[in-house]
Design a protein around this motif. Sequence first.
Motif, PDB file in Angstrom:
ATOM      1  N   THR A   1     -13.537 -91.735 -33.008  1.00  0.00           N
ATOM      2  CA  THR A   1     -12.067 -91.695 -33.027  1.00  0.00           C
ATOM      3  C   THR A   1     -11.545 -90.280 -33.232  1.00  0.00           C
ATOM      4  O   THR A   1     -10.427 -89.980 -32.828  1.00  0.00           O
ATOM      5  CB  THR A   1     -11.519 -92.597 -34.142  1.00  0.00           C
ATOM      6  N   ASP A   2     -12.333 -89.430 -33.873  1.00  0.00           N
ATOM      7  CA  ASP A   2     -11.863 -88.084 -34.202  1.00  0.00           C
ATOM      8  C   ASP A   2     -11.952 -87.150 -33.003  1.00  0.00           C
ATOM      9  O   ASP A   2     -12.956 -87.130 -32.284  1.00  0.00           O
ATOM     10  CB  ASP A   2     -12.691 -87.490 -35.345  1.00  0.00           C
ATOM     11  N   ASP A   3     -10.921 -86.346 -32.818  1.00  0.00           N
ATOM     12  CA  ASP A   3     -10.895 -85.304 -31.787  1.00  0.00           C
ATOM     13  C   ASP A   3     -10.930 -83.969 -32.524  1.00  0.00           C
ATOM     14  O   ASP A   3      -9.955 -83.585 -33.174  1.00  0.00           O
ATOM     15  CB  ASP A   3      -9.632 -85.439 -30.937  1.00  0.00           C
ATOM     16  N   PHE A   4     -12.056 -83.268 -32.442  1.00  0.00           N
ATOM     17  CA  PHE A   4     -12.260 -82.070 -33.245  1.00  0.00           C
ATOM     18  C   PHE A   4     -11.672 -80.835 -32.570  1.00  0.00           C
ATOM     19  O   PHE A   4     -11.709 -80.712 -31.347  1.00  0.00           O
ATOM     20  CB  PHE A   4     -13.750 -81.896 -33.537  1.00  0.00           C
ATOM     21  N   VAL A   5     -11.168 -79.916 -33.401  1.00  0.00           N
ATOM     22  CA  VAL A   5     -10.329 -78.827 -32.895  1.00  0.00           C
ATOM     23  C   VAL A   5     -11.067 -77.509 -32.682  1.00  0.00           C
ATOM     24  O   VAL A   5     -10.482 -76.544 -32.200  1.00  0.00           O
ATOM     25  CB  VAL A   5      -9.120 -78.583 -33.828  1.00  0.00           C
ATOM     26  N   GLY A   6     -12.362 -77.428 -33.016  1.00  0.00           N
ATOM     27  CA  GLY A   6     -13.068 -76.166 -32.840  1.00  0.00           C
ATOM     28  C   GLY A   6     -12.514 -75.080 -33.755  1.00  0.00           C
ATOM     29  O   GLY A   6     -12.141 -75.332 -34.889  1.00  0.00           O
ATOM     30  N   GLY A   7     -12.479 -73.862 -33.252  1.00  0.00           N
ATOM     31  CA  GLY A   7     -11.938 -72.764 -34.052  1.00  0.00           C
ATOM     32  C   GLY A   7     -12.957 -72.113 -34.959  1.00  0.00           C
ATOM     33  O   GLY A   7     -12.633 -71.689 -36.068  1.00  0.00           O
TER      34      GLY A   7
ATOM     35  N   GLY B   1      -6.229 -84.531 -37.070  1.00  0.00           N
ATOM     36  CA  GLY B   1      -5.474 -85.055 -38.203  1.00  0.00           C
ATOM     37  C   GLY B   1      -5.122 -83.978 -39.212  1.00  0.00           C
ATOM     38  O   GLY B   1      -4.229 -84.151 -40.039  1.00  0.00           O
ATOM     39  N   VAL B   2      -5.860 -82.857 -39.176  1.00  0.00           N
ATOM     40  CA  VAL B   2      -5.547 -81.696 -40.015  1.00  0.00           C
ATOM     41  C   VAL B   2      -5.070 -80.596 -39.079  1.00  0.00           C
ATOM     42  O   VAL B   2      -5.768 -80.240 -38.145  1.00  0.00           O
ATOM     43  CB  VAL B   2      -6.793 -81.214 -40.786  1.00  0.00           C
ATOM     44  N   THR B   3      -3.894 -80.070 -39.309  1.00  0.00           N
ATOM     45  CA  THR B   3      -3.346 -79.126 -38.340  1.00  0.00           C
ATOM     46  C   THR B   3      -4.177 -77.843 -38.292  1.00  0.00           C
ATOM     47  O   THR B   3      -4.697 -77.381 -39.311  1.00  0.00           O
ATOM     48  CB  THR B   3      -1.893 -78.760 -38.667  1.00  0.00           C
ATOM     49  N   ALA B   4      -4.312 -77.300 -37.101  1.00  0.00           N
ATOM     50  CA  ALA B   4      -5.038 -76.043 -36.918  1.00  0.00           C
ATOM     51  C   ALA B   4      -4.421 -74.940 -37.767  1.00  0.00           C
ATOM     52  O   ALA B   4      -5.127 -74.077 -38.296  1.00  0.00           O
ATOM     53  CB  ALA B   4      -5.030 -75.659 -35.442  1.00  0.00           C
ATOM     54  N   ARG B   5      -3.103 -74.963 -37.915  1.00  0.00           N
ATOM     55  CA  ARG B   5      -2.426 -73.928 -38.709  1.00  0.00           C
ATOM     56  C   ARG B   5      -2.894 -73.969 -40.170  1.00  0.00           C
ATOM     57  O   ARG B   5      -3.054 -72.924 -40.810  1.00  0.00           O
ATOM     58  CB  ARG B   5      -0.908 -74.124 -38.623  1.00  0.00           C
ATOM     59  N   ASN B   6      -3.124 -75.182 -40.700  1.00  0.00           N
ATOM     60  CA  ASN B   6      -3.599 -75.288 -42.081  1.00  0.00           C
ATOM     61  C   ASN B   6      -4.946 -74.605 -42.256  1.00  0.00           C
ATOM     62  O   ASN B   6      -5.188 -73.908 -43.253  1.00  0.00           O
ATOM     63  CB  ASN B   6      -3.723 -76.760 -42.487  1.00  0.00           C
ATOM     64  N   ILE B   7      -5.852 -74.814 -41.298  1.00  0.00           N
ATOM     65  CA  ILE B   7      -7.186 -74.213 -41.384  1.00  0.00           C
ATOM     66  C   ILE B   7      -7.093 -72.699 -41.241  1.00  0.00           C
ATOM     67  O   ILE B   7      -7.724 -71.945 -41.993  1.00  0.00           O
ATOM     68  CB  ILE B   7      -8.112 -74.802 -40.313  1.00  0.00           C
ATOM     69  N   LYS B   8      -6.312 -72.241 -40.289  1.00  0.00           N
ATOM     70  CA  LYS B   8      -6.128 -70.799 -40.090  1.00  0.00           C
ATOM     71  C   LYS B   8      -5.606 -70.143 -41.361  1.00  0.00           C
ATOM     72  O   LYS B   8      -6.154 -69.135 -41.828  1.00  0.00           O
ATOM     73  CB  LYS B   8      -5.150 -70.561 -38.938  1.00  0.00           C
TER      74      LYS B   8
ATOM     75  N   CYS C   1      -8.311 -71.411 -35.529  1.00  0.00           N
ATOM     76  CA  CYS C   1      -8.103 -72.768 -35.026  1.00  0.00           C
ATOM     77  C   CYS C   1      -6.753 -72.818 -34.314  1.00  0.00           C
ATOM     78  O   CYS C   1      -5.761 -72.277 -34.809  1.00  0.00           O
ATOM     79  CB  CYS C   1      -8.103 -73.765 -36.181  1.00  0.00           C
ATOM     80  N   GLY C   2      -6.728 -73.474 -33.183  1.00  0.00           N
ATOM     81  CA  GLY C   2      -5.478 -73.614 -32.442  1.00  0.00           C
ATOM     82  C   GLY C   2      -5.236 -72.545 -31.416  1.00  0.00           C
ATOM     83  O   GLY C   2      -4.330 -72.669 -30.590  1.00  0.00           O
ATOM     84  N   ALA C   3      -6.024 -71.466 -31.431  1.00  0.00           N
ATOM     85  CA  ALA C   3      -5.868 -70.423 -30.411  1.00  0.00           C
ATOM     86  C   ALA C   3      -6.328 -70.972 -29.059  1.00  0.00           C
ATOM     87  O   ALA C   3      -7.176 -71.865 -28.999  1.00  0.00           O
ATOM     88  CB  ALA C   3      -6.683 -69.185 -30.785  1.00  0.00           C
TER      89      ALA C   3
END
Length: 298
Positions: free
Chosen positions: A215-221, A183-190, A242-244
């Motif tokens: 329900t949450d799918d966590f993105v790691g990073g 729900g929070v884009t990986a680009r925002n965290i990066k 995040c997102g790599a």
Amino acid sequence: MKDIMNVAVVTYEPRWGDKERNLNRIIGYIECAAARGANLVVLPETALTGYDADLTHEGDERMHYRLAEPIPGPSTEAVAEATHRLGVYAVFGLAERSEDGTVYNAAVACGPDGVLGRYRKMHLPADEPTWAGRGDEPFMFGTPWGPVGVSICYDTFVFSEVMRYYRASGCRIIANPFAVNTGVTARNIKDSLEYLAANNDVFIASANCTGCAITDDFVGGSSVIGPGKNVPAVHYYAGGPCGAPGSDEQELHLGTIDLSYVDKPFLAKQWAEENPDFRPDIYARWYAELADRERFKR
């Protein structure tokens, strides 16, 4: 004060509501990180219980209420036994129950001397207010590498006051357990981490969850990021953005950092011992004015 430090961050998939299994894995990761030479190990937000809010029950029946512990408590004492035995520092997230019964989204620090203290998350997004109270105090713990500040997720990424307080107080590295989903884009965290590390001239050790809880799918990073040779550009010393590709795999990342890099010219001037550019006296006056406004009073 030492400068060279081995820092491990763990991208980790906690099993929701299974505290016994998660505690065993937390200790296992700390043992493996120590065997590889880690001095500091950071695991994610709510690593002990899993993150997702329990919205199918009410009050004390909700998962985080049922599994919350005091600090010190059984789980933190078990981790503290491991950090004492191994001579390392570790930070991980859990649901804390205070003496008055309030439950907090907290991160605890353990080290060679046992349980060192805890940080209570101050800003609560999404469904967190259904189970967690709001913290209101910073937390730093001492190490041979100087003080380490602790911040959790939303507090880190959105409220730079926390980061700047720690840096102005002498912290060269911040431990940041977090739990960010798709729900929070990986680009925002990066972008947020790179900006915070560069702008504040500080190292940040961040550990995120991975996998799907309810329900949450966590993105790691998970990553260790900080000043590099070309200040103000930053460098990834362990893990990656995040997102790599592969950043959502469960994994322990280990890197060696030179904390003296924060003393490089340019950004370091804001924290100088004499005539620093940072102006807390001015900011305090502004914030005092805002604190008097009704909508910010609690």
